[in-house]
Motif scaffolding. Structure first.
Motif, PDB file in Angstrom:
ATOM      1  N   THR A 192       0.872  -1.168   0.000  1.00 48.67           N
ATOM      2  CA  THR A 192       0.000   0.000   0.000  1.00 48.67           C
ATOM      3  C   THR A 192       0.912   1.221   0.000  1.00 48.67           C
ATOM      4  O   THR A 192       1.916   1.252   0.720  1.00 48.67           O
ATOM      5  N   ASN A 200      -4.124   1.261  -2.831  1.00 50.05           N
ATOM      6  CA  ASN A 200      -3.843  -0.088  -2.344  1.00 50.05           C
ATOM      7  C   ASN A 200      -2.945  -0.831  -3.327  1.00 50.05           C
ATOM      8  O   ASN A 200      -2.562  -0.313  -4.379  1.00 50.05           O
ATOM      9  N   THR A 248      -6.121   0.801   1.483  1.00 49.16           N
ATOM     10  CA  THR A 248      -5.577   2.151   1.587  1.00 49.16           C
ATOM     11  C   THR A 248      -5.498   2.538   3.064  1.00 49.16           C
ATOM     12  O   THR A 248      -6.217   1.982   3.905  1.00 49.16           O
TER      13      THR A 248
END
Length: 125
Positions: free
Chosen positions: A33, A52, A105
């Protein structure tokens, strides 16, 4: 040791655009990420955007929604931040960061283990 190297900062007039890049030679980059953070003088570091591992999930701070776009090129092992309609309040040192501790995320800077050295973005009015 994972190294992240930012580039693309500079001086731009309000309303202009810049594209920041963050490159790495880390072979597992595709599983990270990634995030962009910024820190203005006298202020705390704040999240700008996060993406992500697959690139399909993104997060943006309210202050940059609709103006900035985060993306990644997994083959080139590079993270990008396209910044449009820049404002003087966007002036800051911008940092890219990466983590393997989550597949989603994350706006939380404490989740990131790897940081670049920063690149200065200055927006004149």
């Amino acid at each position: 040791q994972v190294q992240l190297v930012e580039s693309g900062g500079g001086l731009v007039q309000a309303g202009g655009s810049l594209r920041l890049s963050c490159a790495t030679s880390e072979r597992t980059f595709s599983m990270f990420t990634m995030g962009w953070f910024r820190q203005a003088p006298g202020k705390e570091r704040e999240v700008v955007a996060s993406i992500n591992w697959s690139g399909e999930g993104t997060y943006y701070a309210d202050s940059v929604k609709g103006r900035f776009t985060i993306s990644r090129d997994r083959a080139k092992m590079t993270l990008y931040l396209q910044m449009n309609s820049l404002k003087p309040e966007d002036t800051a040192v911008y940092y890219c960061a990466g983590t393997r501790r989550t597949s989603s995320t994350s706006p939380d800077s404490t989740m990131y283990d790897y940081w670049g050295q920063g690149t200065q973005v200055t927006v004149s009015s």
